[in-house]
Design a protein around this motif. Structure first.
Motif, PDB file in Angstrom:
ATOM      1  N   LYS A   6      41.158   7.210  20.080  1.00 43.91           N
ATOM      2  CA  LYS A   6      40.702   7.464  21.450  1.00 43.91           C
ATOM      3  C   LYS A   6      39.479   8.380  21.486  1.00 43.91           C
ATOM      4  N   SER A   7      38.984   8.781  20.331  1.00 37.23           N
ATOM      5  CA  SER A   7      37.841   9.694  20.256  1.00 37.23           C
ATOM      6  C   SER A   7      36.540   9.004  20.663  1.00 37.23           C
ATOM      7  N   ILE A   8      35.717   9.753  21.387  1.00 40.69           N
ATOM      8  CA  ILE A   8      34.365   9.340  21.743  1.00 40.69           C
ATOM      9  C   ILE A   8      33.421  10.386  21.155  1.00 40.69           C
ATOM     10  N   VAL A   9      32.629   9.986  20.180  1.00 42.64           N
ATOM     11  CA  VAL A   9      31.745  10.900  19.474  1.00 42.64           C
ATOM     12  C   VAL A   9      30.324  10.744  20.017  1.00 42.64           C
ATOM     13  N   VAL A  10      29.689  11.862  20.325  1.00 39.87           N
ATOM     14  CA  VAL A  10      28.310  11.892  20.815  1.00 39.87           C
ATOM     15  C   VAL A  10      27.458  12.583  19.763  1.00 39.87           C
ATOM     16  N   ASP A  30      38.123   5.247  12.662  1.00 37.70           N
ATOM     17  CA  ASP A  30      38.920   4.574  13.692  1.00 37.70           C
ATOM     18  C   ASP A  30      38.809   5.361  14.997  1.00 37.70           C
ATOM     19  N   ILE A  31      37.664   5.197  15.681  1.00 38.29           N
ATOM     20  CA  ILE A  31      37.423   5.882  16.949  1.00 38.29           C
ATOM     21  C   ILE A  31      37.173   4.839  18.037  1.00 38.29           C
ATOM     22  N   ALA A  32      37.226   5.273  19.287  1.00 39.77           N
ATOM     23  CA  ALA A  32      37.041   4.351  20.407  1.00 39.77           C
ATOM     24  C   ALA A  32      35.581   4.028  20.647  1.00 39.77           C
ATOM     25  N   GLY A  33      34.685   4.992  20.439  1.00 41.44           N
ATOM     26  CA  GLY A  33      33.284   4.741  20.713  1.00 41.44           C
ATOM     27  C   GLY A  33      32.385   5.841  20.212  1.00 41.44           C
ATOM     28  N   ILE A  34      31.083   5.526  20.213  1.00 39.35           N
ATOM     29  CA  ILE A  34      30.084   6.486  19.778  1.00 39.35           C
ATOM     30  C   ILE A  34      28.863   6.344  20.673  1.00 39.35           C
ATOM     31  N   ALA A  35      28.311   7.478  21.065  1.00 35.61           N
ATOM     32  CA  ALA A  35      27.085   7.517  21.859  1.00 35.61           C
ATOM     33  C   ALA A  35      26.038   8.234  21.028  1.00 35.61           C
ATOM     34  N   ILE A  36      24.917   7.573  20.784  1.00 37.35           N
ATOM     35  CA  ILE A  36      23.866   8.155  19.965  1.00 37.35           C
ATOM     36  C   ILE A  36      22.559   8.188  20.746  1.00 37.35           C
ATOM     37  N   MET A  50      22.605  -0.442  12.019  1.00 34.09           N
ATOM     38  CA  MET A  50      23.426  -0.138  10.847  1.00 34.09           C
ATOM     39  C   MET A  50      24.905   0.020  11.195  1.00 34.09           C
ATOM     40  N   ILE A  51      25.203   0.067  12.490  1.00 36.39           N
ATOM     41  CA  ILE A  51      26.578   0.242  12.942  1.00 36.39           C
ATOM     42  C   ILE A  51      27.160  -1.126  13.264  1.00 36.39           C
ATOM     43  N   ASN A  52      28.392  -1.364  12.831  1.00 36.71           N
ATOM     44  CA  ASN A  52      29.063  -2.637  13.098  1.00 36.71           C
ATOM     45  C   ASN A  52      29.623  -2.627  14.512  1.00 36.71           C
ATOM     46  N   PHE A  53      28.925  -3.300  15.425  1.00 35.50           N
ATOM     47  CA  PHE A  53      29.316  -3.310  16.833  1.00 35.50           C
ATOM     48  C   PHE A  53      30.622  -4.070  17.071  1.00 35.50           C
ATOM     49  N   ASP A  54      31.069  -4.865  16.098  1.00 32.86           N
ATOM     50  CA  ASP A  54      32.323  -5.600  16.271  1.00 32.86           C
ATOM     51  C   ASP A  54      33.525  -4.666  16.258  1.00 32.86           C
ATOM     52  N   ASP A  55      33.387  -3.543  15.585  1.00 31.24           N
ATOM     53  CA  ASP A  55      34.514  -2.632  15.403  1.00 31.24           C
ATOM     54  C   ASP A  55      34.505  -1.433  16.345  1.00 31.24           C
ATOM     55  N   ILE A  56      33.394  -1.206  17.066  1.00 36.15           N
ATOM     56  CA  ILE A  56      33.277   0.016  17.858  1.00 36.15           C
ATOM     57  C   ILE A  56      32.317  -0.201  19.031  1.00 36.15           C
ATOM     58  N   GLU A  57      32.596   0.468  20.128  1.00 45.44           N
ATOM     59  CA  GLU A  57      31.672   0.453  21.258  1.00 45.44           C
ATOM     60  C   GLU A  57      30.594   1.490  21.012  1.00 45.44           C
ATOM     61  N   VAL A  58      29.329   1.088  21.209  1.00 43.07           N
ATOM     62  CA  VAL A  58      28.203   1.968  20.935  1.00 43.07           C
ATOM     63  C   VAL A  58      27.304   2.050  22.160  1.00 43.07           C
ATOM     64  N   LEU A  59      26.896   3.260  22.479  1.00 45.81           N
ATOM     65  CA  LEU A  59      25.898   3.505  23.522  1.00 45.81           C
ATOM     66  C   LEU A  59      24.690   4.135  22.852  1.00 45.81           C
TER      67      LEU A  59
END
Length: 90
Positions: A6-10, A30-36, A50-59
């Motif tokens: 459930k983690s969202i990393v910024v 194994d996190i819910a999403g990442i905002a970069i 470089m990030i696999n968008f199939d496994d994670i939501e990315v902003l």
């Protein structure tokens, strides 16, 4: 710092160097999403590729961290997409 599914990393400064390396590393957890973000849009887009968008939501967002309006817009984008942020690395 514990991560959960459930983690969202910024991460700011994710367009190169340590910021990029951390974004890639966290995106493999194994996190819910990442905002970069980064002021370097080209580098930011390279990091995103470089990030696999199939496994994670990315902003991704072009942000100048010295600009208050950019930071507020990025924060608003994070809340709109994810509802929260649990970890911040800048």
């Amino acid at each position: 710092m514990s991560l959960t599914n459930k983690s969202i990393v910024v991460i700011t400064g994710a367009g190169s160097g340590i910021g990029r390396a951390l974004a890639i590393q966290f995106a493999n957890e194994d996190i819910a999403g990442i905002a970069i973000c980064d002021v370097n849009e080209r580098g930011l887009n390279e990091t995103a590729e470089m990030i696999n968008f199939d496994d994670i939501e990315v902003l991704t967002s072009k942000v100048d961290v010295s600009n208050r309006e950019d930071i507020q817009r990025f924060a608003d984008e994070i809340i709109t997409k994810f509802g929260r942020a649990t970890h911040l690395i800048n």
